[in-house]
Design a protein around this motif. Structure first.
Motif, PDB file in Angstrom:
ATOM      1  N   ASN A  39     -96.550 -57.075 -22.207  1.00  0.00           N
ATOM      2  CA  ASN A  39     -95.380 -57.790 -21.731  1.00  0.00           C
ATOM      3  C   ASN A  39     -95.118 -59.012 -22.617  1.00  0.00           C
ATOM      4  O   ASN A  39     -95.982 -59.441 -23.374  1.00  0.00           O
ATOM      5  N   LEU A  45     -99.655 -54.401 -19.898  1.00  0.00           N
ATOM      6  CA  LEU A  45     -99.072 -53.680 -18.767  1.00  0.00           C
ATOM      7  C   LEU A  45     -99.744 -52.339 -18.542  1.00  0.00           C
ATOM      8  O   LEU A  45     -99.909 -51.897 -17.405  1.00  0.00           O
ATOM      9  N   VAL A  46    -100.109 -51.669 -19.625  1.00  0.00           N
ATOM     10  CA  VAL A  46    -100.789 -50.375 -19.533  1.00  0.00           C
ATOM     11  C   VAL A  46    -101.567 -50.168 -20.827  1.00  0.00           C
ATOM     12  O   VAL A  46    -101.165 -50.645 -21.888  1.00  0.00           O
ATOM     13  N   THR A  57     -97.351 -44.693 -19.826  1.00  0.00           N
ATOM     14  CA  THR A  57     -96.000 -45.175 -19.557  1.00  0.00           C
ATOM     15  C   THR A  57     -96.086 -46.342 -18.584  1.00  0.00           C
ATOM     16  O   THR A  57     -97.087 -46.506 -17.878  1.00  0.00           O
ATOM     17  N   CYS A  58     -95.035 -47.129 -18.544  1.00  0.00           N
ATOM     18  CA  CYS A  58     -94.956 -48.204 -17.562  1.00  0.00           C
ATOM     19  C   CYS A  58     -93.510 -48.682 -17.470  1.00  0.00           C
ATOM     20  O   CYS A  58     -92.679 -48.358 -18.314  1.00  0.00           O
ATOM     21  N   GLU A  59     -93.246 -49.446 -16.451  1.00  0.00           N
ATOM     22  CA  GLU A  59     -91.922 -50.047 -16.278  1.00  0.00           C
ATOM     23  C   GLU A  59     -91.899 -51.380 -16.998  1.00  0.00           C
ATOM     24  O   GLU A  59     -92.860 -52.154 -16.916  1.00  0.00           O
TER      25      GLU A  59
END
Length: 141
Positions: A39, A45-46, A57-59
């Protein structure tokens, strides 16, 4: 070094970064499979778990990136690059005082140890030597 490099790249540019990393061997090069998305604040984040064929994957929230770029103060590194000393100088100093930047623009950038660098292309990882020469484009093209 992999983690801190990816995290600091994201933070210093206030940008979400995706760093890919194959897991296993392609026959010439072994890789750890720890691709990651960081981020804008440097938080991971992942992260890949080192399993072959894994897809991570991530948002991500571009709205939070925009908010940080507009609202952050001393942590707004990318803004400060072009507005140094904005606490003491109205609008910040917007010149280019760094010799390495002038050298890059002039095509003359080099480190003092350039002649001693062992790996200057991808041949050590099985890639063929590059044949294309760099040709800068004119600004605005």
């Amino acid at each position: 070094a992999w983690d801190i490099t990816n995290q600091s790249n994201a933070f210093q540019n206030l940008m979400v970064t995706a760093s890919v990393c194959m897991c296993g061997s392609d026959g010439d090069f072994d890789s750890m499979g720890e691709g990651m998305v960081c981020n804008f604040d440097g938080k991971v984040l992942v992260r890949g778990g080192g399993r072959p064929d894994e897809i991570v994957t991530c948002e991500v929230r571009p709205d939070l990136v925009r908010e940080a770029r507009i609202g952050w103060g001393v942590e707004n590194n990318i803004y400060q690059l072009g507005h140094r000393a904005y606490v003491a100088v109205r609008g910040g100093a917007r010149d280019c005082p760094y010799t390495f930047m002038h050298d890059m623009v002039a095509g003359k950038y080099a480190t003092p140890w350039d002649a001693e660098v062992a790996h200057k292309d991808g041949t050590s990882c099985g890639f063929p030597p590059p044949t294309k020469e760099f040709s800068p484009q004119a600004p605005g093209r």
